[in-house]
Each structure stands twice: as structure tokens, then as C-alpha cells.
Design an enzyme around this catalytic site. Sequence first.
Site, PDB file in Angstrom:
ATOM      1  N   GLU A  52       6.915 -19.413 -21.216  1.00 58.23           N
ATOM      2  CA  GLU A  52       6.788 -18.340 -20.496  1.00 58.23           C
ATOM      3  C   GLU A  52       7.863 -17.274 -21.293  1.00 58.23           C
ATOM      4  OE1 GLU A  52       4.606 -16.608 -19.538  1.00 58.23           O
ATOM      5  OE2 GLU A  52       5.747 -14.836 -18.275  1.00 58.23           O
ATOM      6  N   ASN A  85       1.050  -0.177   6.081  1.00 59.47           N
ATOM      7  CA  ASN A  85       1.418  -0.901   4.918  1.00 59.47           C
ATOM      8  C   ASN A  85       1.948  -2.307   5.518  1.00 59.47           C
ATOM      9  OD1 ASN A  85       2.545  -2.049   2.353  1.00 59.47           O
ATOM     10  ND2 ASN A  85       4.089  -0.510   2.683  1.00 59.47           N
ATOM     11  N   GLY A  86       1.350  -3.231   5.170  1.00 58.73           N
ATOM     12  CA  GLY A  86       2.123  -4.585   5.518  1.00 58.73           C
ATOM     13  C   GLY A  86       1.079  -5.510   6.023  1.00 58.73           C
ATOM     14  N   ARG A 124       1.729   1.703  -5.768  1.00 58.81           N
ATOM     15  CA  ARG A 124       1.682   0.692  -4.642  1.00 58.81           C
ATOM     16  C   ARG A 124       0.311  -0.008  -4.361  1.00 58.81           C
ATOM     17  NH1 ARG A 124       6.499   1.036  -1.969  1.00 58.81           N
ATOM     18  NH2 ARG A 124       5.609   0.035  -0.277  1.00 58.81           N
ATOM     19  N   CYS A 171       0.887  -1.200   0.015  1.00 61.73           N
ATOM     20  CA  CYS A 171      -0.077   0.083  -0.017  1.00 61.73           C
ATOM     21  C   CYS A 171       1.010   1.195  -0.013  1.00 61.73           C
ATOM     22  CB  CYS A 171      -0.765   0.087   1.162  1.00 61.73           C
ATOM     23  SG  CYS A 171      -2.139  -1.237   1.719  1.00 61.73           S
ATOM     24  N   LYS A 218       7.485 -13.858 -23.497  1.00 59.73           N
ATOM     25  CA  LYS A 218       8.127 -12.512 -22.730  1.00 59.73           C
ATOM     26  C   LYS A 218       8.585 -11.862 -24.225  1.00 59.73           C
ATOM     27  CE  LYS A 218       6.054 -12.088 -20.002  1.00 59.73           C
ATOM     28  NZ  LYS A 218       5.269 -12.500 -19.312  1.00 59.73           N
ATOM     29  N   GLU A 257       5.946 -10.650 -26.616  1.00 60.12           N
ATOM     30  CA  GLU A 257       5.278  -9.521 -26.462  1.00 60.12           C
ATOM     31  C   GLU A 257       5.946  -8.192 -26.161  1.00 60.12           C
ATOM     32  OE1 GLU A 257       2.797 -10.287 -22.925  1.00 60.12           O
ATOM     33  OE2 GLU A 257       4.065 -10.796 -21.762  1.00 60.12           O
ATOM     34  N   LYS A 308      -3.079  -4.731 -19.676  1.00 59.40           N
ATOM     35  CA  LYS A 308      -2.831  -5.453 -18.635  1.00 59.40           C
ATOM     36  C   LYS A 308      -3.944  -6.527 -18.270  1.00 59.40           C
ATOM     37  CE  LYS A 308      -0.433  -6.527 -15.157  1.00 59.40           C
ATOM     38  NZ  LYS A 308       1.051  -7.327 -15.672  1.00 59.40           N
ATOM     39  N   TRP A 357      -3.914  -1.493  -1.352  1.00 58.53           N
ATOM     40  CA  TRP A 357      -3.864  -2.758  -2.030  1.00 58.53           C
ATOM     41  C   TRP A 357      -4.376  -3.998  -1.200  1.00 58.53           C
ATOM     42  CZ3 TRP A 357      -3.556  -4.227  -6.686  1.00 58.53           C
ATOM     43  CH2 TRP A 357      -3.011  -5.842  -7.061  1.00 58.53           C
ATOM     44  N   HIS A 410      10.793 -32.905 -35.111  1.00 58.43           N
ATOM     45  CA  HIS A 410       9.591 -33.244 -35.839  1.00 58.43           C
ATOM     46  C   HIS A 410       9.174 -31.921 -36.624  1.00 58.43           C
ATOM     47  CE1 HIS A 410       9.286 -37.246 -34.089  1.00 58.43           C
ATOM     48  NE2 HIS A 410       9.685 -36.570 -33.012  1.00 58.43           N
TER      49      HIS A 410
HETATM   50  O1  M6R Z   1      -4.751 -11.018 -15.293  1.00 56.31           O
HETATM   51  P1  M6R Z   1      -4.475 -12.374 -15.675  1.00 56.31           P
HETATM   52  O2  M6R Z   1      -3.419 -13.251 -15.103  1.00 56.31           O
HETATM   53  O3  M6R Z   1      -5.836 -13.228 -15.968  1.00 56.31           O
HETATM   54  O4  M6R Z   1      -3.978 -12.193 -17.479  1.00 56.31           O
HETATM   55  C1  M6R Z   1      -3.860 -13.366 -18.138  1.00 56.31           C
HETATM   56  C2  M6R Z   1      -3.252 -12.709 -19.355  1.00 56.31           C
HETATM   57  O5  M6R Z   1      -3.723 -11.718 -20.138  1.00 56.31           O
HETATM   58  C3  M6R Z   1      -1.712 -12.420 -19.014  1.00 56.31           C
HETATM   59  O6  M6R Z   1      -0.997 -13.223 -18.293  1.00 56.31           O
HETATM   60  C4  M6R Z   1      -0.959 -11.851 -20.441  1.00 56.31           C
HETATM   61  O7  M6R Z   1      -0.768 -13.040 -21.171  1.00 56.31           O
HETATM   62  C5  M6R Z   1       0.425 -10.959 -20.047  1.00 56.31           C
HETATM   63  N1  M6R Z   1       0.404 -10.005 -20.885  1.00 56.31           N
HETATM   64  C6  M6R Z   1       1.620 -11.906 -20.139  1.00 56.31           C
HETATM   65  O8  M6R Z   1       2.598 -11.171 -19.829  1.00 56.31           O
END
Ligand code: M6R
Length: 608
Positions: A480, A102-103, A29, A2, A484, A487, A603, A76, A503
Site C-alpha cells: 500500500e 449530521n451524526g 461532506r 453530512c 501511494k 500514484e 476515484k 452521506w 531473489h
Molecule cells: O472504490 P474501490 O475501493 O473499489 O477502488 C479500488 C481501487 O480503484 C482504488 O483503491 C485505487 O487503487 C485507489 N486509487 C488507491 O489509492
Amino acid sequence: MCGIVGIVQQKKTKIGKDIVDALTRLEYRGYDSVGIASISNGKILITKDEGKIAEVVEKVNIGNIIGKIAIGHTRWATHGPPSKENAHPHTDCSGEISVIHNGIIENFQQLKEELVNQGHVFQSDTDTEIIPHMIEHLIKKNGLTLKDAIIQTVKRIEGTFAICVVSNLDPDKIYCAKRDSPLVIGINSDRMFCASDIPAFLTQTRKVVLLHDEEFVTLSYDGYEIINFNTMKEVIRKPHIVSWKPEMAQKAGFPHFMLKEIHEQPNSLADYIRIKQPSLSKITEKLYNAKKIFLLAAGTAHYSTLTGEQLIRKYAEKPATSIISSEYESISSLIDEDTVILPVSQSGETMDTIMAIKHAKDLGATILSAVNVIGSTITRYSDEVLYLYAGPEIGVAATKTYTAQTISMWDIGLELGKISGKINNAEYTEARELFNKIPSVVKQTIVRNEARTNHIASWFAKKNSSFYLGRNLNLQTAKEGALKMKEIAYIHSEAYPAGESKHGPIALVEEDYPIVFVTPNDQSHKRIISNIMEMKARGATAIAVLEEGDKEIGELAKWKLEIPKGCSEMFATIPYVVPLQLLAYYTATRKGLDCDRPRSLAKAVTVL
Ligand code: M6R
């Protein structure tokens, strides 16, 4: 996580506006609710509501509050969903003592019970609210002064805290204390600040004092006094001048939130481990007794569910299946009252996942989720929730929340192993010891690989396409890592099971083609060596994420990203992904891209 801030000054001004400005710079935060306590005509005035700062300011007009002293908070959520009642500041029964925090207070249930038995009435679900009530009790029943009562209170609290207290019993002072959560003081000629982070007051002063753990501060407009609240000895600490610009400071000196969040992983993982959640045993028991289990998630979260799926199969011997949320249709005919759905999500607002769990819930399925954002839609549809406690993630690319999701899958896996007897007592104790070491392994991994990934990035940034290969659980790590790179660096990256790469995908490999191999020292080691040889024979350049001292793979790879020796093979998916986060980050920055806001991505994806 927070944001907290306090101001005490010589003259009356529109202090509410200054608190709002400071909180706005701390909004990274937390952004669930906002509140302020000020003192006006000898009385505490609390103004707070649910929502982001701009929304709350418009609703309750914090900006117009006038005074000499005020504390403010942006929340938060950890204990209790976002709501006006759970918004800070919290007060005692008489409304004379007001606290922001906060904590996380680990022994709050026990302390709350004591206070309720003594007749205290609580207004919120938060752990924080015990603080003003404890202070009130010590003043009224034990005759302590406000200052001594606060000191006695923080001594009894277990867990982490940075707190600020104001009271009309001592209306010219802000009292603060800290353990593990950040707290700094800012100094001006006729006003003093306290805050979670320097950016809160950076437009007003660069003169700061950093507080240490177990310290208690008395703040008045013309000075500050620090003591250690355990020894009660005075601490002399002179201010220093910081050279940060406000926007730099908000990211704690990191150029991007993504890099800051990569670096936060040792702490976020330690928070997850430290906070004991009663839902864990309920979730594992329900999973163990379930007839059918489906894990649902999107993007990065989906890769964590692939780990979960394997662990449930291994430790509970159940046919668990991980499904991408938008592909839910393919399993919808199998859902009934005997089904358990385990959605995993950072935001808790991903529409594909929400629509799937809504449908499953209507058919009688039990929903057990692992989610970062408390009070989010997915948590509201859930029968039980395991929180990820990773704190707010601002960078669009998930980093610290992926490792939090993965550790939560391991947490469930270990408990399932214990219930099923697949892990005996001795193995369980040993596994938990290794589990507790994950944050420190991740910390060492970041230190070792930061410069290396930055160096490799100058070569990677010139490429258009790459493969990421792994086996078993570390196929998820490869997936993963590739996501990264795609994206944020906009380089086509495809993850494949290393054994499957021959294959078909191998046809794309030509001279200097980048292939990232995830190669922990486990049972797949020998076979992945053959895969590296096959690719190198076609001219590929191998980058290996390997264990320190792994000579066999080290000799084959052009570049080595090392994980410290002794990292448990069991939890390898967590540290092994970290160099891949750094590699994507540095490749994107070499290309001059904005890692925090990659093109076309949001996001939280709240559309179908
Ligand atoms: O909020 P969520 O974890 O449900 O989001 C899922 C995906 O949209 C999210 O992980 C997306 O793939 C990110 N941009 C990955 O970096």
C-alpha cells in the site's frame, strides 16, 4: 458525515439560493441527496430529492424558494440507502417540526420502537426521523414548549449529532444542538447562519462562534443564545474573526483533501469502532460455515483483503483466497452455492469487482461485502454488508478508507477467532481493548511523523525508483505504501516480501537507492534485520518504519519513522501504513504535484 446549514434573516429573500450556495461548499461532506425546509405562510415547506446538489436543484428548483428562515442538508448515507424518502429534512407526523442531522444515533432502534408503539408513523429508514417525532410527542403529550421538547429529546439521544430544527410553532428561530459532530454559527448584521463547517457561509461573514459538545443554541436574525443542555446554564461565547479563504476552509485548513483525510483517520477509525453493526455477526457466521471463501477487490482495497485472507485462514482455519477483481476469471470455475465471496470496496462502484460478484451471484454464491458508500451497487448485490463508516473520501488516493477496510478485516478476524475457539475469552477481551486503542495510536503516529516525512520527502522527490519491503501481514503495508508513492508522486515503487528481495530485485540496488522497510517488533524482526544489511551492503539507503526505541533497526536506518511503543503487534498494519501515506503525500507536494487529482486516475473506476 453530512453537511448541514441554516439561515435566519430579517428580510424575505431568495433564501433557497443562499442555502444551495452554502451546501455546495459543504458537498465534500456528502452527496447522496439534498433537501431544504423553509417556512412560507406559516407552513413548513420541504423540498428534497436524491442526487448531487446540481442535479437536485435542477429537478426540484430549490434555488427559487423565498423566505426568512430555512435549513438545508447534503447527505452521506448511514442509515438507509440514498433516496428521496431518506433525504433530510425529516418531519413529525403533523409536518410542523422539521429536522436536519449530521451524526449517528446509536439508540434509535429502541426510540423508534417506543414511538411506533405510541402511534407515530415513519416515512424513512433513517435514525434522524426519530427526532421530530420525539419532539412532537413531548409537545403534544407532555405539554412542553418547542425549545424544551428539543432539549429533552437531545438528552435522550445516544451517539453523535449536530441538529438544526425549524417549526411553524416558532417560525422566527432555528434551534440547534451538538455532540461530537461539528456545528458553527456565522454572524451578519441582519442574518445568522449555522453550519457544519465555516466554508458554508464564508462568502457572507468571517465572524464565527464555534459550538462545543452538549450545547444548545437559539438562533434568531438578531442574535444567538447558547446554553449547556445538561446543566441548563447559559454559556457566554463571543464571536471571533477567521482569516480563512473559502477554498482553504473547505479543506478545514489543509492544503489538500488527501492530507485532511490522512488526519481524519483517528476519527474515522473511532467511528467504525463505535458503530455496532448487526451484520458483523451474520458475516462471521456465514464465513465460518463456508466451504470456499474468495475475497475480491482492486487496488488499495485488494491490499486490505490480503490481510483478511490471512486472518480468515488463521482464525477460521479456512482456505480463503484473495483475488484481484479483474483476475476473477482464474477462479470462476470454482464458484458454486457453497462459495462465499467477500468483496471490499470504498466506492462500491468498481466495475471489475461488480462484474465478478454478479457472475458469482448468478452461480449461487453468497456475497458478504465491506463497503464505504452506502447504497452503492456492490451493497445492492450483497447478502450482508459491513459498512466502513469512513465518510466521503475526496482525494483520489485512498487513505482513510484503507485503514477502515483493514480494521473491518480485523473485526471479522477477531469474531471468527472467537467462534472457532482460536481466541479464548481472555484473549478476546484483551484483543478488543487493543483494538479500541487503534485510533489513538494512529493519532500519535501522525503527530510524530508529519515533520519527519516532510523532511525525507525532499530527498525522496529526486529519486526515480524505490523498493518497499515487509514481511507477513506487513507485506500488505509495504504494498500500500508503494502504491501511494507510485500514484501520487509518480516514482516507480515496488513492494516485495523482504525475504524474496534477494531473489532478483536486489540487482537494481545501487548507491543511495531508497528502500522503505516496514519493521514492526514481531517474529519477523530478526530476519528483516538481515534483509536491511543485505541491501545496505549494496549501497541502499534504508528508511525504516519501526517501533519507538527499536535500537537495532534504528542504527541501520538512515531515516526512522516511529510508531509509538506499545502499539499492538496484532493490529500493526493500521498505524504502520500511516507514515507511508504521509511520505507519499509530502514527496508529491515537493514535486509540485496535485495529490488530490493524480494524472490518469479516477476515484471510482467504473470501466472494465
Ligand atoms: O472504490 P474501490 O475501493 O473499489 O477502488 C479500488 C481501487 O480503484 C482504488 O483503491 C485505487 O487503487 C485507489 N486509487 C488507491 O489509492
